[in-house]
Design a protein around this motif. Structure first.
Motif, PDB file in Angstrom:
ATOM      1  N   MET A 283       0.848  -1.198   0.000  1.00  0.00           N
ATOM      2  CA  MET A 283       0.000   0.000   0.000  1.00  0.00           C
ATOM      3  C   MET A 283       0.888   1.254   0.000  1.00  0.00           C
TER       4      MET A 283
ATOM      5  N   LEU B  99      -7.731   5.395  -2.903  1.00  0.00           N
ATOM      6  CA  LEU B  99      -8.632   5.814  -1.822  1.00  0.00           C
ATOM      7  C   LEU B  99      -8.278   7.246  -1.415  1.00  0.00           C
TER       8      LEU B  99
ATOM      9  N   ILE C 180      -6.480   0.514  -6.964  1.00  0.00           N
ATOM     10  CA  ILE C 180      -7.451   1.249  -6.151  1.00  0.00           C
ATOM     11  C   ILE C 180      -6.807   2.533  -5.632  1.00  0.00           C
TER      12      ILE C 180
ATOM     13  N   VAL D 133      -3.014  -0.751  -3.833  1.00  0.00           N
ATOM     14  CA  VAL D 133      -3.829   0.333  -3.266  1.00  0.00           C
ATOM     15  C   VAL D 133      -2.953   1.558  -3.022  1.00  0.00           C
TER      16      VAL D 133
ATOM     17  N   LEU E 258      -9.409  -3.481   2.019  1.00  0.00           N
ATOM     18  CA  LEU E 258      -8.396  -2.962   1.092  1.00  0.00           C
ATOM     19  C   LEU E 258      -6.983  -3.396   1.500  1.00  0.00           C
ATOM     20  N   GLN E 259      -6.811  -3.755   2.752  1.00  0.00           N
ATOM     21  CA  GLN E 259      -5.494  -4.246   3.192  1.00  0.00           C
ATOM     22  C   GLN E 259      -5.097  -5.511   2.421  1.00  0.00           C
TER      23      GLN E 259
ATOM     24  N   ALA F 187     -13.967  -0.819   4.512  1.00  0.00           N
ATOM     25  CA  ALA F 187     -12.728  -0.399   3.838  1.00  0.00           C
ATOM     26  C   ALA F 187     -11.513  -1.192   4.304  1.00  0.00           C
TER      27      ALA F 187
ATOM     28  N   MET G 275     -12.779  -5.097  -5.168  1.00  0.00           N
ATOM     29  CA  MET G 275     -11.496  -5.783  -4.961  1.00  0.00           C
ATOM     30  C   MET G 275     -10.913  -6.354  -6.255  1.00  0.00           C
TER      31      MET G 275
ATOM     32  N   HIS H 207      -5.773  -5.981  -0.830  1.00  0.00           N
ATOM     33  CA  HIS H 207      -5.605  -5.717  -2.266  1.00  0.00           C
ATOM     34  C   HIS H 207      -4.134  -5.405  -2.517  1.00  0.00           C
TER      35      HIS H 207
END
Ligand code: GLP
Length: 242
Positions: free
Chosen positions: A1, A195, A193, A229, A223-224, A220, A188, A226
């Protein structure tokens, strides 16, 4: 991320817009997953400006929006279709017939949702999905729940979402109680992504979503899991992240 922190809303919006612009430049016929709410407005303003300067071309872009209120037509000024036209589509050279938003006027929710999933599939899925975040961690209109929903579905909006969104309506009773939203599964599946979050009121939910346990009670947080991100926020929204 990856996390980018701009000093304020303006800087945050510019960083987010640059990431969207990069996507369009790298793949002119990309599929953008777009979001509403007040947070992305600044990013859309930058994109419009760069289009007007001749630096961006939307002519081959397809877009799919996250969600729409159930019962609102596209020309209702509170609908998300109207929002997208006003904030982006009316000002750039996107082909409007390739901009998709769930059909809020379809009363048969099963039909509205399966049609929307069909559209997302037929355009080949989303290359870059833009997301805002609700105070309770909702993304799109995926509210805290006992499980993560996969595809497009009809949701009952929570009291906190109705409260947060009433500022856009004349009176609270006017806020629709239901919406059609892309599911967590579809979000997903997006290749990338982005955010975005702004303001001190989002600091707690940003920290919880990005570093807390992954749970459908904080949508949300998924998302960890994916692998591509990017989070763009301002200092205020970033302030509770360790
Ligand atoms: C709405 C939208 C979401 C958005 C959220 C936060 O509920 N359905 O997609 O992320 O609002 O909005 P804001 O950016 O105005 O805080």
């Amino acid at each position: 991320m990856k996390i980018y922190c701009g000093k304020d809303y303006k800087e945050m919006s510019r960083i987010a817009a640059k990431i969207i612009a990069a996507q369009i430049i790298m793949k002119p016929d990309c599929v953008l997953g777009l979001a509403t709410g007040s947070t992305p407005v600044g990013a859309y303003e930058n994109l419009v400006e760069w289009y007007k300067q001749g630096d961006l071309d939307f002519s081959q872009v397809t877009s799919v929006n996250l969600d729409e209120y159930r019962g609102l037509s596209g020309d209702n000024d509170q609908s998300y279709r109207y929002f997208m036209n006003k904030n982006l589509f009316d000002h750039v050279n996107i082909d409007k017939s390739r901009t998709f938003v769930p059909n809020g006027l379809e009363p048969d929710s099963g039909k509205a949702c399966s049609e929307y999933d069909g559209i997302i599939e037929s355009v080949g899925g989303v290359d870059l999905q833009l997301l805002g975040i609700g105070h309770n961690g909702h993304i799109g209109f995926n509210e805290p729940a006992d499980e993560f929903c996969k595809g497009t579905h009809c949701v009952d909006l929570t009291a906190s979402t109705i409260e947060a969104n009433k500022r856009f309506f004349e009176k609270e009773e006017d806020v629709p109680r239901q919406a059609y939203t892309m599911g967590i599964g579809t979000i997903m599946k997006a290749k990338k992504i982005l955010l975005v979050a702004s303001g001190a009121d989002k600091a707690e939910i940003i920290a919880k979503s990005l570093t807390g346990p992954v749970t459908p009670q904080v949508p949300a947080s998924i998302l960890q899991f994916h692998n591509d991100v990017t989070v763009v926020c301002d200092e205020a929204a970033f302030s509770k992240l360790k």
